[in-house]
Write an enzyme that holds these catalytic residues in place. Sequence first.
Site, mmCIF file in Angstrom:
data_model
loop_
_atom_site.group_PDB
_atom_site.id
_atom_site.type_symbol
_atom_site.label_atom_id
_atom_site.label_comp_id
_atom_site.label_asym_id
_atom_site.label_seq_id
_atom_site.Cartn_x
_atom_site.Cartn_y
_atom_site.Cartn_z
ATOM 1 N N HIS A 67 56.301 76.535 49.227
ATOM 2 C CA HIS A 67 55.783 76.739 47.865
ATOM 3 C C HIS A 67 56.443 77.934 47.172
ATOM 4 O O HIS A 67 55.795 78.684 46.441
ATOM 5 C CB HIS A 67 54.253 76.917 47.871
ATOM 6 C CG HIS A 67 53.525 75.727 48.405
ATOM 7 N ND1 HIS A 67 53.232 74.622 47.640
ATOM 8 C CD2 HIS A 67 53.055 75.445 49.639
ATOM 9 C CE1 HIS A 67 52.598 73.724 48.379
ATOM 10 N NE2 HIS A 67 52.491 74.184 49.608
ATOM 11 N N ASN B 105 46.998 70.163 47.177
ATOM 12 C CA ASN B 105 48.259 69.518 46.808
ATOM 13 C C ASN B 105 47.987 68.414 45.792
ATOM 14 O O ASN B 105 46.825 68.084 45.524
ATOM 15 C CB ASN B 105 48.907 68.873 48.046
ATOM 16 C CG ASN B 105 49.655 69.889 48.895
ATOM 17 O OD1 ASN B 105 50.164 70.890 48.391
ATOM 18 N ND2 ASN B 105 49.714 69.634 50.182
ATOM 19 N N TYR C 179 47.644 81.521 55.893
ATOM 20 C CA TYR C 179 47.859 81.900 54.491
ATOM 21 C C TYR C 179 47.612 83.386 54.280
ATOM 22 O O TYR C 179 48.420 84.091 53.683
ATOM 23 C CB TYR C 179 46.967 81.055 53.563
ATOM 24 C CG TYR C 179 47.606 79.725 53.264
ATOM 25 C CD1 TYR C 179 47.848 78.805 54.277
ATOM 26 C CD2 TYR C 179 48.014 79.383 51.982
ATOM 27 C CE1 TYR C 179 48.458 77.585 54.035
ATOM 28 C CE2 TYR C 179 48.634 78.167 51.724
ATOM 29 C CZ TYR C 179 48.845 77.272 52.750
ATOM 30 O OH TYR C 179 49.462 76.082 52.499
#
Length: 502
Positions: free
Chosen positions: A55, A128, A338
């Site tokens: 990303h 997504n 993350y």
Amino acid sequence: MADEKLTTNKGIPISNDQASMTTGEGSNYTLLQDVQLIEKLAHFDRERIPERVVHAKGAGAHGYFEVTNDLSKYTRAKFLSKVGKRTEIFSRMSTVGGERGSADAKRDPRGFAVKFYTEEGNYDLVGNNIPIFFIRDAIKFPDFIHTQKRHPSNNLANADMFWDFLSLTPESLHQATFLFTDRGTPQNYRHMDGFSSHTYMWYNEKDEYVWVKYHFKTSQGNRTLTNDESIKMCGENPDHATEDLYNSIETGDYPQWDVYVQIMTNDEAKEYKFDPFDVTKVWYHGDYPLIPLGKMVLNRNPENYFVEVEQVAFAPSNFVPGISPSPDRLLQGRLFAYEDTQRHRLGPNHHQIPINRAKNAKINNYQRDGPMDVDDNGGSTPNYYPNSQGGPVQDISFKPPAVEVQAVIDKHTRPVEDVDFVQVGEFWRRVLNNTDKNNLVGNIVGHLGNAQERIQYRQTSLFYRAEPEYGTRVGEGLGLDIKRVKMLAEMSQEDRVEATKI
Ligand code: NDP
């Protein structure tokens, strides 16, 4: 602005920013004592922070989320407590595999991340534009991403490693199919849906809980590019989706998504026809219809791309009371990865960067110091807990419900089963029209045709296993022997791999 005087980073006025300090006119030696030059070059040398591994290329905007349907009987989350309630948000949409300068139009899933600045802290939904994922165990993620990136020897994209991994990982078939429909090349970020993909827990004040999936349906309508259009767009304007989002907001044409949830009770989850936490599968709309929840509107562009879009830090581990994770194995891994990425990219105090701050909630804890600690660091208040100095205290009423598990600890491998192919077949038979099918087959053939023939056979036999017509059409497009495709489709995965090895 024009009257403002130029200064160094320390606020010292600058008399000349066009010439270095040298030993004479014309070509001459530059002095180390030109501290202004040193500061300017040294700062420039450090302009780039680590690029996101996935990303990396994205666009973002501010906006709001508004509740349109009261589902507060299912969740105690305050930002969902009543119809009409608005919460500030920041959303970032992105491609996945390409680098920061890569083309927006490439075939790739699109990231769809939303940060809700709620009064109970920041809540991140990091989804997504496709409701499912390629793998269902986080331990496969680094390998999967390597295959979507560049080959270690020549730094080029490589169809062999892309399809080798996918054909050795049959649970990827559902998302691989989605990706090669034209929804794998959305027209831009406004004309695509967003999905939580994962299942999450919602719980209420009475500790009753349900499982939910979020769907963000674009009010602009789903629009896509054909393969040829996307290739052309990559060359003509690699930033087309970034530009489209920015310009539409700049001209007051604010993009909007209607937000829905599917809700499943825990009893239903135990009985559902497949594992409802398996992220390679959807919950059928017929079984769990979309229930309206709210709307999301993007109505303000960032002032500064780096400060807001590059530094924004999303993590699916950021929950507010009323929302918790599910036992989805991919989600479980993302809960760590993350936040860990943000610590690496931005540092352990990334929550102090304005775009990441809990704007509508107060931060009260005993964490202190660390690189780039730029708030008051707790001032002179106690830095340990418990204390009897009047510092902040825990509140048991925020505890999520207890969840009972029966544990057998092991490296539990998930075999590929017939049920893993069912939804791909449903998608082909029930959802795709003739044009969709033609484009899907053409898009796959154009890409898979670059892989070794033995890999083409292995992958095509998986399409065949999901739906013979699908596999036959891909096989014919590739010029494969359909009898061999059928034979491979009927084998176990182990035998299929053995029959297609080098
Ligand atoms: P439905 O038959 O009720 O609806 C079909 C779904 O497919 C809609 O969400 C539609 O999105 C979406 N869709 C339509 N065309 C495409 C395309 N070219 N690429 C990707 N998605 C598309 O779905 P069911 O729940 O009965 O599931 C049937 C199959 O549909 C599933 O096996 C799955 O493969 C697929 N699907 C299911 C979704 C779900 O959450 N249940 C979501 C998306 C796909 P739209 O309304 O925006 O056109």
